[in-house]
Scaffold this motif. Structure first.
Motif, PDB file in Angstrom:
ATOM      1  N   VAL A 117       0.854  -1.179   0.000  1.00  0.00           N
ATOM      2  CA  VAL A 117       0.000   0.000   0.000  1.00  0.00           C
ATOM      3  C   VAL A 117       0.893   1.233   0.000  1.00  0.00           C
ATOM      4  O   VAL A 117       1.854   1.303   0.768  1.00  0.00           O
ATOM      5  N   SER A 118       0.565   2.180  -0.851  1.00  0.00           N
ATOM      6  CA  SER A 118       1.267   3.457  -0.889  1.00  0.00           C
ATOM      7  C   SER A 118       0.226   4.560  -0.893  1.00  0.00           C
ATOM      8  O   SER A 118      -0.612   4.617  -1.794  1.00  0.00           O
ATOM      9  N   ILE A 119       0.257   5.428   0.127  1.00  0.00           N
ATOM     10  CA  ILE A 119      -0.737   6.491   0.270  1.00  0.00           C
ATOM     11  C   ILE A 119      -0.003   7.821   0.354  1.00  0.00           C
ATOM     12  O   ILE A 119       0.931   7.971   1.147  1.00  0.00           O
ATOM     13  N   LYS A 120      -0.441   8.779  -0.454  1.00  0.00           N
ATOM     14  CA  LYS A 120       0.148  10.121  -0.428  1.00  0.00           C
ATOM     15  C   LYS A 120      -0.961  11.157  -0.358  1.00  0.00           C
ATOM     16  O   LYS A 120      -1.935  11.081  -1.111  1.00  0.00           O
ATOM     17  N   ASN A 121      -0.801  12.114   0.535  1.00  0.00           N
ATOM     18  CA  ASN A 121      -1.712  13.255   0.659  1.00  0.00           C
ATOM     19  C   ASN A 121      -3.178  12.849   0.766  1.00  0.00           C
ATOM     20  O   ASN A 121      -4.026  13.282  -0.010  1.00  0.00           O
ATOM     21  N   PHE A 122      -3.472  12.001   1.720  1.00  0.00           N
ATOM     22  CA  PHE A 122      -4.849  11.576   1.974  1.00  0.00           C
ATOM     23  C   PHE A 122      -5.170  11.868   3.424  1.00  0.00           C
ATOM     24  O   PHE A 122      -4.502  11.360   4.327  1.00  0.00           O
ATOM     25  N   LYS A 123      -6.188  12.704   3.636  1.00  0.00           N
ATOM     26  CA  LYS A 123      -6.554  13.138   4.989  1.00  0.00           C
ATOM     27  C   LYS A 123      -5.309  13.681   5.683  1.00  0.00           C
ATOM     28  O   LYS A 123      -4.666  14.571   5.164  1.00  0.00           O
ATOM     29  N   GLY A 124      -4.940  13.148   6.839  1.00  0.00           N
ATOM     30  CA  GLY A 124      -3.761  13.630   7.557  1.00  0.00           C
ATOM     31  C   GLY A 124      -2.481  12.908   7.192  1.00  0.00           C
ATOM     32  O   GLY A 124      -1.427  13.155   7.770  1.00  0.00           O
ATOM     33  N   ILE A 125      -2.544  12.000   6.221  1.00  0.00           N
ATOM     34  CA  ILE A 125      -1.382  11.201   5.835  1.00  0.00           C
ATOM     35  C   ILE A 125      -0.632  11.902   4.709  1.00  0.00           C
ATOM     36  O   ILE A 125      -1.193  12.176   3.657  1.00  0.00           O
ATOM     37  N   GLU A 126       0.631  12.182   4.930  1.00  0.00           N
ATOM     38  CA  GLU A 126       1.459  12.790   3.881  1.00  0.00           C
ATOM     39  C   GLU A 126       2.021  11.724   2.949  1.00  0.00           C
ATOM     40  O   GLU A 126       1.908  11.833   1.740  1.00  0.00           O
ATOM     41  N   ASP A 127       2.659  10.693   3.522  1.00  0.00           N
ATOM     42  CA  ASP A 127       3.283   9.647   2.709  1.00  0.00           C
ATOM     43  C   ASP A 127       3.468   8.398   3.564  1.00  0.00           C
ATOM     44  O   ASP A 127       4.214   8.427   4.542  1.00  0.00           O
ATOM     45  N   VAL A 128       2.780   7.322   3.206  1.00  0.00           N
ATOM     46  CA  VAL A 128       2.877   6.056   3.941  1.00  0.00           C
ATOM     47  C   VAL A 128       3.063   4.925   2.944  1.00  0.00           C
ATOM     48  O   VAL A 128       2.394   4.887   1.916  1.00  0.00           O
ATOM     49  N   LYS A 129       3.963   4.016   3.240  1.00  0.00           N
ATOM     50  CA  LYS A 129       4.151   2.822   2.423  1.00  0.00           C
ATOM     51  C   LYS A 129       4.148   1.604   3.337  1.00  0.00           C
ATOM     52  O   LYS A 129       4.870   1.556   4.326  1.00  0.00           O
ATOM     53  N   LEU A 130       3.323   0.644   2.992  1.00  0.00           N
ATOM     54  CA  LEU A 130       3.269  -0.629   3.705  1.00  0.00           C
ATOM     55  C   LEU A 130       3.648  -1.710   2.713  1.00  0.00           C
ATOM     56  O   LEU A 130       2.942  -1.943   1.732  1.00  0.00           O
ATOM     57  N   ASN A 131       4.764  -2.367   2.935  1.00  0.00           N
ATOM     58  CA  ASN A 131       5.255  -3.401   2.029  1.00  0.00           C
ATOM     59  C   ASN A 131       5.088  -4.778   2.650  1.00  0.00           C
ATOM     60  O   ASN A 131       4.980  -4.922   3.861  1.00  0.00           O
ATOM     61  N   ASN A 132       5.085  -5.786   1.806  1.00  0.00           N
ATOM     62  CA  ASN A 132       5.011  -7.186   2.240  1.00  0.00           C
ATOM     63  C   ASN A 132       3.791  -7.458   3.107  1.00  0.00           C
ATOM     64  O   ASN A 132       3.886  -8.083   4.155  1.00  0.00           O
ATOM     65  N   CYS A 133       2.621  -6.983   2.670  1.00  0.00           N
ATOM     66  CA  CYS A 133       1.385  -7.227   3.410  1.00  0.00           C
ATOM     67  C   CYS A 133       1.010  -8.702   3.286  1.00  0.00           C
ATOM     68  O   CYS A 133       1.178  -9.309   2.237  1.00  0.00           O
ATOM     69  N   SER A 134       0.513  -9.256   4.361  1.00  0.00           N
ATOM     70  CA  SER A 134       0.074 -10.650   4.368  1.00  0.00           C
ATOM     71  C   SER A 134      -1.458 -10.673   4.367  1.00  0.00           C
ATOM     72  O   SER A 134      -2.094  -9.616   4.411  1.00  0.00           O
ATOM     73  N   PRO A 135      -2.068 -11.851   4.325  1.00  0.00           N
ATOM     74  CA  PRO A 135      -3.532 -11.905   4.326  1.00  0.00           C
ATOM     75  C   PRO A 135      -4.167 -11.253   5.561  1.00  0.00           C
ATOM     76  O   PRO A 135      -5.267 -10.737   5.499  1.00  0.00           O
ATOM     77  N   ILE A 136      -3.463 -11.264   6.687  1.00  0.00           N
ATOM     78  CA  ILE A 136      -3.952 -10.621   7.916  1.00  0.00           C
ATOM     79  C   ILE A 136      -2.879  -9.662   8.403  1.00  0.00           C
ATOM     80  O   ILE A 136      -1.720 -10.044   8.582  1.00  0.00           O
ATOM     81  N   ASN A 137      -3.274  -8.397   8.621  1.00  0.00           N
ATOM     82  CA  ASN A 137      -2.357  -7.370   9.086  1.00  0.00           C
ATOM     83  C   ASN A 137      -2.998  -6.616  10.235  1.00  0.00           C
ATOM     84  O   ASN A 137      -4.223  -6.492  10.300  1.00  0.00           O
ATOM     85  N   ILE A 138      -2.180  -6.095  11.125  1.00  0.00           N
ATOM     86  CA  ILE A 138      -2.664  -5.340  12.276  1.00  0.00           C
ATOM     87  C   ILE A 138      -2.018  -3.965  12.253  1.00  0.00           C
ATOM     88  O   ILE A 138      -0.798  -3.854  12.135  1.00  0.00           O
ATOM     89  N   LEU A 139      -2.849  -2.931  12.362  1.00  0.00           N
ATOM     90  CA  LEU A 139      -2.349  -1.570  12.463  1.00  0.00           C
ATOM     91  C   LEU A 139      -2.428  -1.150  13.924  1.00  0.00           C
ATOM     92  O   LEU A 139      -3.505  -1.178  14.523  1.00  0.00           O
ATOM     93  N   VAL A 140      -1.312  -0.779  14.488  1.00  0.00           N
ATOM     94  CA  VAL A 140      -1.234  -0.406  15.900  1.00  0.00           C
ATOM     95  C   VAL A 140      -0.663   0.999  16.007  1.00  0.00           C
ATOM     96  O   VAL A 140       0.307   1.330  15.341  1.00  0.00           O
ATOM     97  N   GLY A 141      -1.263   1.820  16.849  1.00  0.00           N
ATOM     98  CA  GLY A 141      -0.753   3.172  17.058  1.00  0.00           C
ATOM     99  C   GLY A 141      -1.634   3.933  18.028  1.00  0.00           C
ATOM    100  O   GLY A 141      -2.712   3.486  18.412  1.00  0.00           O
ATOM    101  N   LYS A 142      -1.170   5.104  18.396  1.00  0.00           N
ATOM    102  CA  LYS A 142      -1.912   5.960  19.319  1.00  0.00           C
ATOM    103  C   LYS A 142      -3.153   6.511  18.623  1.00  0.00           C
ATOM    104  O   LYS A 142      -3.282   6.446  17.401  1.00  0.00           O
TER     105      LYS A 142
END
Length: 67
Positions: A6-31
């Protein structure tokens, strides 16, 4: 559909994010307010645009009017 990266640029509050090597199940963790839901929303919008088959017909900005 399997998402491999996944590559996201300039979406909502996200400037630039890249998620590589995603598997069938992924967990997003953060504040709170870190952008986890924004990543999911961007993926959801991209899948919807792909299903429509026309990126130009998909509006990325939503106008909210007072009731």
């Amino acid at each position: 559909m399997n998402i491999k990266s996944v590559s996201i640029k300039n979406f909502k509050g996200i400037e630039d994010v890249k998620l590589n090597n995603c598997s069938p199940i992924n967990i997003l963790v953060g504040k709170n307010n870190a952008g986890k839901s924004s990543i999911l929303h961007a993926i959801d919008m991209a899948v919807l645009a792909l299903n429509l088959g026309n990126w130009n017909a998909f509006q990325l900005k939503v106008e909210i009017k007072a009731l």
